[in-house]
Design an enzyme around this catalytic site. Structure first.
Site, short mmCIF file in Angstrom:
data_model
loop_
_atom_site.label_atom_id
_atom_site.label_comp_id
_atom_site.label_asym_id
_atom_site.label_seq_id
_atom_site.Cartn_x
_atom_site.Cartn_y
_atom_site.Cartn_z
N GLU A 237 0.81 -1.21 0.00
CA GLU A 237 0.00 0.00 0.00
C GLU A 237 0.84 1.27 0.00
O GLU A 237 0.28 2.37 -0.03
CB GLU A 237 -0.91 0.01 1.23
CG GLU A 237 -1.91 -1.13 1.28
CD GLU A 237 -2.76 -1.10 2.53
OE1 GLU A 237 -3.99 -0.99 2.40
OE2 GLU A 237 -2.18 -1.18 3.65
N TYR B 167 -18.85 24.91 3.13
CA TYR B 167 -18.62 23.48 2.97
C TYR B 167 -17.69 23.17 1.80
O TYR B 167 -17.12 22.07 1.74
CB TYR B 167 -19.94 22.71 2.84
CG TYR B 167 -20.95 23.28 1.88
CD1 TYR B 167 -20.84 23.08 0.51
CD2 TYR B 167 -22.04 24.00 2.34
CE1 TYR B 167 -21.77 23.59 -0.37
CE2 TYR B 167 -22.99 24.51 1.48
CZ TYR B 167 -22.85 24.31 0.11
OH TYR B 167 -23.78 24.82 -0.76
N GLU C 280 -7.82 4.84 11.38
CA GLU C 280 -8.18 5.58 12.59
C GLU C 280 -7.43 6.92 12.64
O GLU C 280 -8.01 7.95 12.99
CB GLU C 280 -7.86 4.77 13.85
CG GLU C 280 -8.72 3.52 14.02
CD GLU C 280 -8.15 2.29 13.34
OE1 GLU C 280 -8.57 1.17 13.69
OE2 GLU C 280 -7.28 2.45 12.44
N LYS D 177 -12.70 2.91 2.93
CA LYS D 177 -11.53 2.39 2.21
C LYS D 177 -12.00 1.15 1.45
O LYS D 177 -11.80 0.01 1.88
CB LYS D 177 -10.41 2.05 3.19
CG LYS D 177 -9.09 1.66 2.53
CD LYS D 177 -8.03 1.38 3.60
CE LYS D 177 -6.69 1.02 2.97
NZ LYS D 177 -5.65 0.72 3.98
#
Length: 433
Positions: free
Chosen positions: A49, A81, A101, A126
C-alpha cells in the site's frame, strides 16, 4: 447509527450524577452533511500500500449555529462546505498514515480548525483495502468535538515548547489589506517593541504587494507586508500564540480560503527549530517562494539565510516578485501615502544586492484609537486552551517565522532601545473593521 461517546472521568454530569451524552450537548445546533467526498492517497500498513495511491471517500456531518448566516444570507457568517471538502481532500492526498483511525482523526481535526464548528462526525471509507476475503467496504466512523481539538492543540512536540537558555532570533511576517493596514502594522510593531519578553526588535521596509488569489476570485485591495525579527527566550509555540493573540485583537477572521484580512502575523523560522507539525511547520515550507516575505526580509538583512539558502537570492528568484509594487524604508515615522513611492527595483542575486537602507528609530505610533489591543505583557492576555482556535497552516496562506544572526546597527532598523515611551496598553474587547 446513534452517536455516543464513552463517558470519561471529566465528562459533564447531570443533577443525578449521570454522564451527559455528547449528542445531548449538541442540542440546539444545526448540521451540514457532505457525502461521498472522493480522493486518492497512500495510506496503509502493508508494504504493497506504500507505492501507489488508492481510493478513499468520506461522509461528514458537522454541527454549528447557522442562525447568524440565516439572518444575514452572507457566506462569511457560515461554514463554507466547499472549504471543508478541500480540507478533506488535502488530508487524504497529504502525509501518509498507517491506520484509517489516524487518517480519520486528521480529517476531523482539520475540519475543527474552523472555530464555529462544535463537533464533526467523519465516516472514512476504504473500499479497496487489502484483504483475502470478498468484501464491499471497510469504514470507520468517529466523532470529535471542540474539547478534542483543544487537547490536540495542547499536545505539541517537545522542541516546539522548549525555551532556549539564551535569547534567539525568530522572524515574523506581518500583512494586512483591510481596515487601516498601515495603522494596524504600526500598532503591532509598537506592541512587540514594548513587550518585555523581547530583548530586541528589528523591522524591515514596508512593501505594498498585489494579492495572491485563486483563479476567478474576486479582486482584493493590495496588501501591506513587513518582516519583523525578534530576539527572545520564548518557545516556538509561545511565538505562535502571540501571533494568534495579535490577530484576534485586530478582528482577524477566516471565512474562506485566501480571504482578505485585517492582520496576518505568521512565523517563518525560529533559530534552531525544525518541525513538520501541521500546526507549526518550521521553517515554513512555502516561505522560500513568497516574494512578499523574501523581499522585505532581504532588505532588513541581506545576509539572512533560509534552510541554508540566501534569502536575497530566493527573493530574486521568486516568481511573484513582480507583485511587489512599492517599498518604503521609513514607514514607521512617515506616512507612505503622503510622499513619493519608491518603486520596487529588480532584485539581483546575492551578494550584489545593495545593503539594506538605514532607518529611523521608531517614533510614537500615529494617534489613533487602540481599543483593539490588550497587553502590558502579551503573555498575560493569551487565551486559554479552550479558547477559539484558528487555522494555523494551509496551502494558501503563508504563516511566517525566521531566524538570523545579529545585523550591524548601520544596516538595520533596530528598535532594541526605543526613543519614546512605550504605549500603555489596556485590556479591552476586539475591534472590528
Amino acid at each position: 447509527m446513534t452517536l455516543r461517546h464513552a463517558p470519561g472521568p471529566d465528562s459533564p454530569r447531570d443533577a443525578l450524577g449521570r454522564s451527559v451524552d455528547v449528542v445531548d450537548r449538541l442540542d440546539g445546533l444545526d448540521s451540514i452533511t457532505l457525502r461521498g467526498i472522493f480522493a486518492r492517497g497512500i495510506h496503509g500498513v502493508l508494504e504493497s500500500e506504500h507505492h501507489a495511491p488508492q481510493d478513499f471517500s468520506v461522509d461528514l456531518t458537522l454541527w454549528f449555529d447557522s442562525r447568524r448566516a440565516a439572518s444575514s444570507d452572507d457566506v462569511a457568517h457560515t461554514v463554507d462546505y466547499s472549504v471543508v471538502a478541500e480540507k478533506i481532500v488535502a488530508v487524504i492526498e497529504g502525509k501518509s498514515a498507517s491506520l484509517i483511525e489516524r487518517l480519520a482523526t486528521h480529517i476531523a481535526l482539520s475540519v475543527l480548525e474552523d472555530s464555529r464548528i462544535a463537533a464533526v462526525q467523519v465516516t472514512l471509507h476504504k473500499p479497496h483495502a487489502c484483504m483475502d476475503v470478498q468484501f464491499e467496504d471497510v469504514a470507520i466512523r468517529i466523532l470529535r468535538t471542540r474539547a478534542d481539538f483543544a487537547a490536540h492543540l495542547a499536545d505539541y512536540p517537545a522542541n516546539l515548547t522548549l525555551r532556549p537558555e539564551q535569547a534567539r532570533p525568530a522572524v515574523l511576517a506581518l500583512g494586512a489589506n483591510l481596515g487601516n493596514p498601515l495603522g494596524t502594522l504600526r500598532e503591532v510593531v509598537a506592541a512587540l517593541q514594548s513587550a518585555p519578553e523581547f530583548e530586541r526588535v528589528e523591522v524591515s521596509p514596508l512593501a505594498r504587494t498585489r494579492p495572491v488569489l485563486q483563479p476567478g476570485a474576486a479582486p482584493q485591495p493590495d496588501y501591506y507586508n513587513a518582516v519583523v525579527q525578534v530576539w527572545s527566550r520564548l518557545s516556538a509555540v509561545e511565538l505562535l500564540n502571540l501571533a494568534h493573540h495579535l490577530e484576534d485583537t485586530h478582528g482577524r477572521e477566516r471565512p474562506y480560503r485566501w480571504a482578505a484580512r485585517t492582520l496576518d502575523v505568521d512565523v517563518i523560522d525560529v533559530e534552531g527549530v525544525t518541525s513538520d507539525d501541521s500546526r507549526l511547520a518550521l521553517p515554513h515550507p512555502r516561505a522560500s517562494a513568497r516574494a512578499f516575505v523574501l523581499v522585505p526580509w532581504s532588505r532588513l538583512d541581506p545576509h539572512a539565510t533560509l534552510e541554508g539558502r540566501s534569502v536575497s537570492q530566493l527573493a530574486a528568484w521568486a516568481q511573484d516578485a513582480n507583485g511587489i509594487v512599492n517599498l518604503w524604508t521609513d514607514w514607521l515615522v512617515t506616512d507612505p501615502e503622503t510622499k513619493p513611492e519608491q518603486n520596487a527595483p529588480n532584485l539581483p542575486s546575492a551578494p550584489n544586492l545593495p545593503d539594506a537602507p538605514e532607518g529611523s528609530p521608531l517614533g510614537e505610533p500615529e494617534d489613533r484609537d487602540r481599543d483593539g489591543f490588550g497587553l502590558p505583557s502579551w503573555q498575560a492576555a493569551l487565551p486559554g486552551a479552550d479558547a477559539r482556535p484558528r487555522v494555523v497552516d494551509n496551502d494558501t496562506e503563508i504563516d511566517i517565522i525566521r531566524q538570523d544572526s545579529t545585523p550591524s546597527a548601520a544596516n538595520s532598523l533596530s528598535f532594541a532601545q526605543p526613543t519614546v515611551p512605550a504605549p500603555q496598553w489596556k485590556r479591552v474587547g476586539k475591534r472590528r473593521h
